[in-house]
Each structure stands twice: as C-alpha cells, then as structure tokens.
Motif scaffolding. Structure first.
Motif, PDB file in Angstrom:
ATOM      1  N   VAL A  65       2.421 -42.288 -25.021  1.00 56.66           N
ATOM      2  CA  VAL A  65       3.557 -42.406 -24.107  1.00 56.66           C
ATOM      3  C   VAL A  65       3.707 -41.104 -23.327  1.00 56.66           C
ATOM      4  O   VAL A  65       3.764 -40.024 -23.915  1.00 56.66           O
ATOM      5  N   LEU A  66       3.766 -41.230 -22.013  1.00 54.74           N
ATOM      6  CA  LEU A  66       3.946 -40.071 -21.139  1.00 54.74           C
ATOM      7  C   LEU A  66       5.242 -40.262 -20.371  1.00 54.74           C
ATOM      8  O   LEU A  66       5.488 -41.330 -19.799  1.00 54.74           O
ATOM      9  N   ALA A  67       6.061 -39.227 -20.352  1.00 56.87           N
ATOM     10  CA  ALA A  67       7.313 -39.264 -19.595  1.00 56.87           C
ATOM     11  C   ALA A  67       7.512 -37.936 -18.887  1.00 56.87           C
ATOM     12  O   ALA A  67       6.999 -36.901 -19.307  1.00 56.87           O
ATOM     13  N   PHE A  68       8.252 -38.011 -17.805  1.00 59.41           N
ATOM     14  CA  PHE A  68       8.664 -36.822 -17.071  1.00 59.41           C
ATOM     15  C   PHE A  68      10.164 -36.700 -17.270  1.00 59.41           C
ATOM     16  O   PHE A  68      10.912 -37.613 -16.923  1.00 59.41           O
ATOM     17  N   VAL A  69      10.586 -35.600 -17.851  1.00 57.48           N
ATOM     18  CA  VAL A  69      11.998 -35.404 -18.155  1.00 57.48           C
ATOM     19  C   VAL A  69      12.528 -34.270 -17.295  1.00 57.48           C
ATOM     20  O   VAL A  69      12.036 -33.140 -17.365  1.00 57.48           O
ATOM     21  N   HIS A  70      13.513 -34.601 -16.454  1.00 59.68           N
ATOM     22  CA  HIS A  70      14.216 -33.611 -15.649  1.00 59.68           C
ATOM     23  C   HIS A  70      15.323 -33.035 -16.527  1.00 59.68           C
ATOM     24  O   HIS A  70      16.067 -33.788 -17.164  1.00 59.68           O
ATOM     25  N   LEU A 103      14.589 -28.058 -14.284  1.00 62.38           N
ATOM     26  CA  LEU A 103      13.267 -28.029 -14.901  1.00 62.38           C
ATOM     27  C   LEU A 103      12.686 -29.433 -14.901  1.00 62.38           C
ATOM     28  O   LEU A 103      13.412 -30.419 -15.058  1.00 62.38           O
ATOM     29  N   LEU A 104      11.395 -29.512 -14.741  1.00 60.79           N
ATOM     30  CA  LEU A 104      10.683 -30.780 -14.881  1.00 60.79           C
ATOM     31  C   LEU A 104       9.677 -30.597 -15.999  1.00 60.79           C
ATOM     32  O   LEU A 104       8.855 -29.674 -15.957  1.00 60.79           O
ATOM     33  N   THR A 105       9.760 -31.459 -17.008  1.00 60.19           N
ATOM     34  CA  THR A 105       8.841 -31.357 -18.141  1.00 60.19           C
ATOM     35  C   THR A 105       7.962 -32.593 -18.211  1.00 60.19           C
ATOM     36  O   THR A 105       8.375 -33.682 -17.826  1.00 60.19           O
ATOM     37  N   ARG A 106       6.748 -32.394 -18.684  1.00 57.19           N
ATOM     38  CA  ARG A 106       5.849 -33.502 -18.997  1.00 57.19           C
ATOM     39  C   ARG A 106       5.875 -33.616 -20.513  1.00 57.19           C
ATOM     40  O   ARG A 106       5.537 -32.668 -21.213  1.00 57.19           O
ATOM     41  N   VAL A 107       6.284 -34.778 -20.996  1.00 61.42           N
ATOM     42  CA  VAL A 107       6.480 -35.001 -22.421  1.00 61.42           C
ATOM     43  C   VAL A 107       5.559 -36.119 -22.877  1.00 61.42           C
ATOM     44  O   VAL A 107       5.449 -37.149 -22.208  1.00 61.42           O
TER      45      VAL A 107
END
Length: 167
Positions: A65-70, A103-107
C-alpha cells in the motif's frame, strides 16, 4: 561543469546496466578506464550521481500500500516534526512543500489497517495539526531519470545561440 554527451552516455549505462564493472563500461563506451573513472568521480562530486545501491520494492518487502500524506504543522515546529517523521520506518520520503499542508510524505504500509495506524501515529506527533491522505491505486509512471538524462544530453549537444534576433 555541465553534463555533456559523454556524461549522458555514461549515465545511461549506469541506469540500464547498474551491475556492470567500470572496466566493462569503459569498453562499451570506447574510452579509457581512467577517463571513465574521472568522469564518475566528477559526477559524484557534483551531486549528479547520489548513490549506487539497489532500488528496493516496498511491495516485495510486504508493504504494497502506497499513500501520500500531507501533514499540516503548527508554525515554528517544522524541524521537530520533520525529525519525528524520520523515526517512522513506513515514511520512505518527506518533503517541505508549498500549497495545502507543510510536508508531503510518501508512506508505505502492509494493508489499509496498517496505513491507518501509521496515520494515527503521525497525528499524535507534537506539532502536527492535521493530515490529509491520498492512497495510490496504480503506478502509472515509475520513478525514472533516463528521459531527463537524455534531454539534458540533447541540450548539451544543441548549438548555443547568442543574443536575440535583430529586427
């Protein structure tokens, strides 16, 4: 020194054949090993080449699972939150950004429940105001740099023109 046509050829080989020896790269390029090594050293020194390790698949490591979390951060707490994000193993990248959020994270996560747990962990960090998550459905363009390398190489070959045209 800007990237030139030979640098572009070297970078293409590094991308396409990452497990080849320096001696073999030199043979394939038709240049001396010393010339190649000097170019590689310069590309590393200039920050063009930033690593040589293998690319790993989070999915193959059990995290499909890949998500982008602001992440929105309280003013004045960006550095502390950034440091705290670095301690979360499921965060594989984080960037300071403009626009919606700070911030933008790749989780990456094992499943959606695990993703929720990671998001809850982020929300609990001191200085985090709120998060907004976007789940990736399918990768459409994998991370790549070869098209950019080729464009830079074409630009290096293009004749430079001076000034504007007369009227």
């Amino acid at each position: 020194m800007p990237v030139d046509e030979l640098d572009t050829r070297i970078l293409r080989l590094l991308i396409e054949q990452p497990r080849t020896s320096v001696r073999e790269y030199a043979r394939l390029l038709g240049i001396a090993r010393g010339t190649l090594q000097a170019r590689l050293d310069r590309l590393e020194r200039d920050g063009v080449i930033t690593g040589t390790g293998p690319l790993l698949s989070p999915a193959a490591l059990g995290h499909p699972v890949l998500a982008f979390v602001h992440v929105e951060v309280e003013q004045g707490h960006l550095d502390e939150v950034g440091d705290a994000l670095a301690a979360v193993p499921e965060i594989v990248e984080a960037f300071s950004i403009t626009g919606g959020g700070d911030l933008l994270t790749r989780v990456v996560a094992r499943d959606h429940a695990h993703l929720e747990d990671v998001i809850q962990q982020l929300i609990q960090l001191p200085g985090v105001v709120r998060t907004r998550t976007e789940v990736a459905l399918r990768e459409r363009v994998p991370f790549r740099l070869l098209p950019l390398v080729e464009a830079v190489g074409r630009d290096a070959r293009a004749p430079r023109t001076g000034g504007g045209e007369g009227r």
